[in-house]
Design a protein around this motif. Structure first.
Motif, PDB file in Angstrom:
ATOM      1  N   LEU A 150     -26.513 -39.104  -3.987  1.00 14.96           N
ATOM      2  CA  LEU A 150     -26.265 -37.889  -3.211  1.00 14.96           C
ATOM      3  C   LEU A 150     -26.190 -38.185  -1.710  1.00 14.96           C
ATOM      4  CD1 LEU A 150     -28.654 -35.525  -5.184  1.00 14.96           C
ATOM      5  CD2 LEU A 150     -26.166 -35.344  -5.085  1.00 14.96           C
ATOM      6  N   SER A 151     -26.914 -39.197  -1.254  1.00 17.35           N
ATOM      7  CA  SER A 151     -26.865 -39.536   0.174  1.00 17.35           C
ATOM      8  C   SER A 151     -25.487 -40.043   0.583  1.00 17.35           C
ATOM      9  CB  SER A 151     -27.930 -40.579   0.508  1.00 17.35           C
ATOM     10  OG  SER A 151     -27.623 -41.837  -0.067  1.00 17.35           O
ATOM     11  N   PHE A 152     -24.687 -40.487  -0.384  1.00  8.77           N
ATOM     12  CA  PHE A 152     -23.307 -40.892  -0.114  1.00  8.77           C
ATOM     13  C   PHE A 152     -22.319 -39.771  -0.476  1.00  8.77           C
ATOM     14  CE2 PHE A 152     -25.350 -45.073  -0.685  1.00  8.77           C
ATOM     15  CZ  PHE A 152     -24.918 -45.705   0.459  1.00  8.77           C
ATOM     16  N   GLY A 153     -22.839 -38.619  -0.885  1.00 14.33           N
ATOM     17  CA  GLY A 153     -21.974 -37.512  -1.253  1.00 14.33           C
ATOM     18  C   GLY A 153     -21.401 -37.639  -2.654  1.00 14.33           C
ATOM     19  N   LYS A 154     -22.025 -38.477  -3.502  1.00 11.99           N
ATOM     20  CA  LYS A 154     -21.503 -38.729  -4.844  1.00 11.99           C
ATOM     21  C   LYS A 154     -22.350 -38.042  -5.910  1.00 11.99           C
ATOM     22  CE  LYS A 154     -18.623 -41.439  -2.783  1.00 11.99           C
ATOM     23  NZ  LYS A 154     -17.233 -40.974  -2.517  1.00 11.99           N
ATOM     24  N   CYS A 155     -21.705 -37.670  -7.009  1.00 10.78           N
ATOM     25  CA  CYS A 155     -22.399 -37.039  -8.130  1.00 10.78           C
ATOM     26  C   CYS A 155     -23.171 -38.106  -8.892  1.00 10.78           C
ATOM     27  CB  CYS A 155     -21.396 -36.348  -9.047  1.00 10.78           C
ATOM     28  SG  CYS A 155     -22.157 -35.674 -10.556  1.00 10.78           S
ATOM     29  N   PRO A 156     -24.489 -37.974  -9.030  1.00  7.32           N
ATOM     30  CA  PRO A 156     -25.283 -38.998  -9.718  1.00  7.32           C
ATOM     31  C   PRO A 156     -24.907 -39.195 -11.178  1.00  7.32           C
ATOM     32  CG  PRO A 156     -26.691 -37.597  -8.375  1.00  7.32           C
ATOM     33  CD  PRO A 156     -25.328 -36.939  -8.413  1.00  7.32           C
ATOM     34  N   ASN A 157     -24.341 -38.177 -11.824  1.00  7.61           N
ATOM     35  CA  ASN A 157     -23.943 -38.322 -13.224  1.00  7.61           C
ATOM     36  C   ASN A 157     -22.738 -39.245 -13.377  1.00  7.61           C
ATOM     37  OD1 ASN A 157     -25.957 -36.539 -13.969  1.00  7.61           O
ATOM     38  ND2 ASN A 157     -24.607 -34.756 -13.933  1.00  7.61           N
TER      39      ASN A 157
ATOM     40  N   PHE B  73     -34.700 -35.658   1.945  1.00  3.65           N
ATOM     41  CA  PHE B  73     -33.941 -35.268   3.144  1.00  3.65           C
ATOM     42  C   PHE B  73     -34.711 -35.639   4.413  1.00  3.65           C
ATOM     43  CE2 PHE B  73     -33.264 -32.045   6.465  1.00  3.65           C
ATOM     44  CZ  PHE B  73     -31.911 -32.230   6.704  1.00  3.65           C
ATOM     45  N   ASN B  74     -36.003 -35.350   4.423  1.00  6.20           N
ATOM     46  CA  ASN B  74     -36.821 -35.679   5.600  1.00  6.20           C
ATOM     47  C   ASN B  74     -36.830 -37.183   5.850  1.00  6.20           C
ATOM     48  OD1 ASN B  74     -37.417 -32.973   5.860  1.00  6.20           O
ATOM     49  ND2 ASN B  74     -39.399 -33.121   4.851  1.00  6.20           N
ATOM     50  N   TRP B  75     -36.859 -37.974   4.766  1.00  5.81           N
ATOM     51  CA  TRP B  75     -36.875 -39.432   4.926  1.00  5.81           C
ATOM     52  C   TRP B  75     -35.547 -39.924   5.501  1.00  5.81           C
ATOM     53  CZ3 TRP B  75     -34.170 -43.654   3.071  1.00  5.81           C
ATOM     54  CH2 TRP B  75     -34.767 -44.905   3.283  1.00  5.81           C
TER      55      TRP B  75
ATOM     56  N   ASN C  57     -35.262 -41.796   9.214  1.00  5.98           N
ATOM     57  CA  ASN C  57     -34.751 -43.161   9.300  1.00  5.98           C
ATOM     58  C   ASN C  57     -33.324 -43.223   9.841  1.00  5.98           C
ATOM     59  OD1 ASN C  57     -36.783 -45.198   7.871  1.00  5.98           O
ATOM     60  ND2 ASN C  57     -36.875 -43.245   6.788  1.00  5.98           N
ATOM     61  N   GLU C  58     -32.850 -42.077  10.360  1.00  7.24           N
ATOM     62  CA  GLU C  58     -31.526 -41.992  10.993  1.00  7.24           C
ATOM     63  C   GLU C  58     -30.422 -42.494  10.065  1.00  7.24           C
ATOM     64  OE1 GLU C  58     -31.820 -44.057  14.699  1.00  7.24           O
ATOM     65  OE2 GLU C  58     -33.040 -42.496  15.643  1.00  7.24           O
ATOM     66  N   ILE C  59     -30.517 -42.111   8.805  1.00  8.63           N
ATOM     67  CA  ILE C  59     -29.495 -42.464   7.819  1.00  8.63           C
ATOM     68  C   ILE C  59     -28.491 -41.324   7.734  1.00  8.63           C
ATOM     69  CG2 ILE C  59     -29.070 -42.855   5.358  1.00  8.63           C
ATOM     70  CD1 ILE C  59     -31.729 -44.322   5.250  1.00  8.63           C
ATOM     71  N   GLU C  60     -27.248 -41.655   7.930  1.00  4.95           N
ATOM     72  CA  GLU C  60     -26.195 -40.628   7.924  1.00  4.95           C
ATOM     73  C   GLU C  60     -25.994 -40.095   6.517  1.00  4.95           C
ATOM     74  OE1 GLU C  60     -21.505 -40.070   9.248  1.00  4.95           O
ATOM     75  OE2 GLU C  60     -22.553 -41.969   9.566  1.00  4.95           O
ATOM     76  N   ILE C  61     -26.012 -38.779   6.385  1.00  6.76           N
ATOM     77  CA  ILE C  61     -25.795 -38.132   5.094  1.00  6.76           C
ATOM     78  C   ILE C  61     -24.682 -37.103   5.253  1.00  6.76           C
ATOM     79  CG2 ILE C  61     -28.154 -38.471   4.266  1.00  6.76           C
ATOM     80  CD1 ILE C  61     -28.759 -35.590   5.086  1.00  6.76           C
ATOM     81  N   PRO C  62     -24.058 -36.669   4.137  1.00  3.52           N
ATOM     82  CA  PRO C  62     -22.981 -35.684   4.235  1.00  3.52           C
ATOM     83  C   PRO C  62     -23.451 -34.382   4.883  1.00  3.52           C
ATOM     84  CG  PRO C  62     -23.006 -36.709   2.068  1.00  3.52           C
ATOM     85  CD  PRO C  62     -24.265 -37.140   2.757  1.00  3.52           C
ATOM     86  N   GLN C  63     -22.599 -33.756   5.677  1.00  4.69           N
ATOM     87  CA  GLN C  63     -22.943 -32.510   6.338  1.00  4.69           C
ATOM     88  C   GLN C  63     -23.261 -31.418   5.333  1.00  4.69           C
ATOM     89  OE1 GLN C  63     -23.376 -32.046   9.641  1.00  4.69           O
ATOM     90  NE2 GLN C  63     -24.140 -30.033   9.080  1.00  4.69           N
TER      91      GLN C  63
ATOM     92  N   ASP D 179     -26.605 -29.046   5.161  1.00  8.87           N
ATOM     93  CA  ASP D 179     -26.562 -27.580   5.212  1.00  8.87           C
ATOM     94  C   ASP D 179     -27.308 -26.950   4.047  1.00  8.87           C
ATOM     95  OD1 ASP D 179     -25.037 -27.882   7.466  1.00  8.87           O
ATOM     96  OD2 ASP D 179     -23.118 -27.520   6.461  1.00  8.87           O
ATOM     97  N   VAL D 180     -27.068 -27.462   2.834  1.00  9.35           N
ATOM     98  CA  VAL D 180     -27.681 -26.868   1.644  1.00  9.35           C
ATOM     99  C   VAL D 180     -29.193 -27.074   1.634  1.00  9.35           C
ATOM    100  CG1 VAL D 180     -27.797 -27.000  -0.875  1.00  9.35           C
ATOM    101  CG2 VAL D 180     -25.583 -27.040   0.265  1.00  9.35           C
ATOM    102  N   ILE D 181     -29.640 -28.264   1.985  1.00  6.70           N
ATOM    103  CA  ILE D 181     -31.079 -28.528   2.003  1.00  6.70           C
ATOM    104  C   ILE D 181     -31.771 -27.658   3.045  1.00  6.70           C
ATOM    105  CG2 ILE D 181     -32.851 -30.259   2.483  1.00  6.70           C
ATOM    106  CD1 ILE D 181     -31.544 -30.752  -0.143  1.00  6.70           C
ATOM    107  N   GLN D 182     -31.131 -27.493   4.190  1.00  5.94           N
ATOM    108  CA  GLN D 182     -31.714 -26.652   5.242  1.00  5.94           C
ATOM    109  C   GLN D 182     -31.827 -25.200   4.786  1.00  5.94           C
ATOM    110  OE1 GLN D 182     -33.198 -27.985   7.600  1.00  5.94           O
ATOM    111  NE2 GLN D 182     -31.956 -29.070   9.088  1.00  5.94           N
ATOM    112  N   GLN D 183     -30.809 -24.721   4.096  1.00  4.07           N
ATOM    113  CA  GLN D 183     -30.850 -23.354   3.570  1.00  4.07           C
ATOM    114  C   GLN D 183     -31.986 -23.190   2.569  1.00  4.07           C
ATOM    115  OE1 GLN D 183     -26.938 -22.638   2.023  1.00  4.07           O
ATOM    116  NE2 GLN D 183     -25.968 -22.643   4.032  1.00  4.07           N
ATOM    117  N   ASN D 184     -32.115 -24.144   1.665  1.00  7.59           N
ATOM    118  CA  ASN D 184     -33.177 -24.078   0.664  1.00  7.59           C
ATOM    119  C   ASN D 184     -34.556 -24.193   1.304  1.00  7.59           C
ATOM    120  OD1 ASN D 184     -31.186 -23.877  -1.200  1.00  7.59           O
ATOM    121  ND2 ASN D 184     -31.831 -25.600  -2.456  1.00  7.59           N
ATOM    122  N   SER D 185     -34.625 -24.951   2.389  1.00  8.06           N
ATOM    123  CA  SER D 185     -35.896 -25.103   3.086  1.00  8.06           C
ATOM    124  C   SER D 185     -36.383 -23.759   3.619  1.00  8.06           C
ATOM    125  CB  SER D 185     -35.747 -26.098   4.232  1.00  8.06           C
ATOM    126  OG  SER D 185     -36.935 -26.174   4.981  1.00  8.06           O
ATOM    127  N   LYS D 186     -35.467 -22.968   4.172  1.00 10.88           N
ATOM    128  CA  LYS D 186     -35.843 -21.642   4.679  1.00 10.88           C
ATOM    129  C   LYS D 186     -36.316 -20.744   3.542  1.00 10.88           C
ATOM    130  CE  LYS D 186     -32.582 -21.855   8.537  1.00 10.88           C
ATOM    131  NZ  LYS D 186     -31.373 -21.277   9.146  1.00 10.88           N
TER     132      LYS D 186
END
Length: 354
Positions: A158-165, A211-213, A217-223, A227-234
């Motif tokens: 998911l950190s590369f924007g890919k479907c784990p399945n 997401f926090n990790w 660690n300044e690892i680039e992840i898909p925008q 967005d989705v993780i931030q929404q769920n966090s709220k």
């Protein structure tokens, strides 16, 4: 050929490619046959021309052909190449062993860097047409972010924007190590595994923790993932607030129940019946916070399940168990509750399921 000779001729070929091995070999043959003549005499230059293995190119263009006599301009061009090449060779022979090695190492490193760049570019071009760059391999972040936990392999994909399945170690194993993406995926997987072992990512491996990790660690992840993780966090923060309010309300209700029990006359066993007390507390909270009604089935039990699932073990309870418990509590207490439209608790609901 000695080690020094190899280094010298490597430097010559990389810095002055016009003084090629073909010319050097032809020149050596001409000099052997005509000893005593200067290296750049007309005789040696002509003899060298005749001995060159054709075709001979310079800057992408052929110099000429042994079938035709060389022009004066061609011979002059060859003479200049011989002079410059021999001058460079003599300068290299005058260097100390350390200086020669340093010059050789510098050029060799530069060539290796250029070769690595070419290989990386080629690998990137090949990756563009592989299955993990197909549209169906793109992750549905809304779906994955709704899950309670992720595995390390899922978080890596998911950190590369890919479907784990679709994108995982098993599916990538057929590609091999020359793929830049495969190398990056394995490295990310190793980083996450070690972070988990070190306790940098806490069990039970919730999406927010991964997401926090990544952010720390300044690892680039898909925008989209951001967005989705931030929404769920709220949304989770809202549930925590409701949970804390519920705990405070439960404490208040418990104190009120104890006061009522203390002031009630009758059988002591009934007054201090712990089961009925727990029925009162849970039923009261279900009504006050989640809008539970005894006269009809609504979403209160499902919303209680959502809240308890967020809290996690050991208070995670299935919706069927919650519904049965509330029904038993109402029956045991012989209690019915309908929520009036102007109820005090009308605006105290947790968000409904979608």
């Amino acid at each position: 050929m000695s080690g020094e000779e190899k280094k010298i001729f490597y430097i010559i070929e990389r810095t002055f490619p016009r003084f090629s091995k073909e010319i050097r070999d032809a020149l050596d043959g001409a000099m052997s046959e005509n000893k005593g003549h200067p290296d750049t005499s007309d005789l040696i230059v002509k003899e060298t021309w005749q001995r060159i293995k054709w075709p001979l190119e310079s800057d992408g263009q052929e110099w000429g052909s042994p079938k035709n006599p060389p022009s004066k301009a061609m011979l002059e061009q060859l003479r200049q190449v011989i002079e410059e090449g021999q001058s460079l060779e003599e300068a290299l022979w005058r260097k100390s062993a350390d200086d020669l090695h340093a010059a050789y190492h510098e050029i060799k490193s530069r060539d290796l860097t250029a070769e690595n760049i070419r290989r990386s570019q080629r690998a990137a071009e090949l990756d563009l047409n592989r299955f993990f760059n197909e549209p169906e391999a793109t992750a549905d972040f809304a779906k994955w972010a709704s899950l309670a936990t992720w595995t390390v392999a899922e978080a890596a994909a998911l950190s590369f924007g890919k479907c784990p399945n679709i994108v995982n170690l098993e599916s990538l194993s057929a590609i091999g190590s020359r793929s830049l993406f495969v190398g990056a995926f394995k490295q990310r997987l190793q980083q996450l595994s070690r972070a988990l072992e070190a306790g940098d990512i806490k069990s039970p491996n919730r999406p927010q923790q991964f997401f926090n990790w990544f952010v720390a660690n300044e690892i680039e992840i898909p925008q989209r993932m951001n967005d989705v993780i931030q929404q769920n966090s709220k949304r989770l923060i809202n549930y925590r607030s409701l949970y804390e309010q519920s705990c405070a309300r439960a404490s208040e209700l418990e104190q009120r129940v104890l006061k009522l029990e203390a002031s009630t006359t009758g059988n002591d066993a009934d007054v201090f019946d712990r089961k009925k007390t727990s029925y009162r507390i849970v039923l009261g909270l279900a009504i006050a916070v989640f809008g539970y009604r005894t006269d009809q089935r609504n979403k209160a039990a499902a919303e209680i399940e959502d809240a308890l699932r967020y809290i996690g073990e050991p208070v995670d309870v299935k919706v069927g168990t919650i519904r049965d418990f509330l029904k038993d509590a109402a029956n045991a207490l012989e209690f019915n509750w309908l929520v009036p439209e102007d109820s005090l608790w009308a605006d105290k609901r947790v968000p409904r399921r979608r």
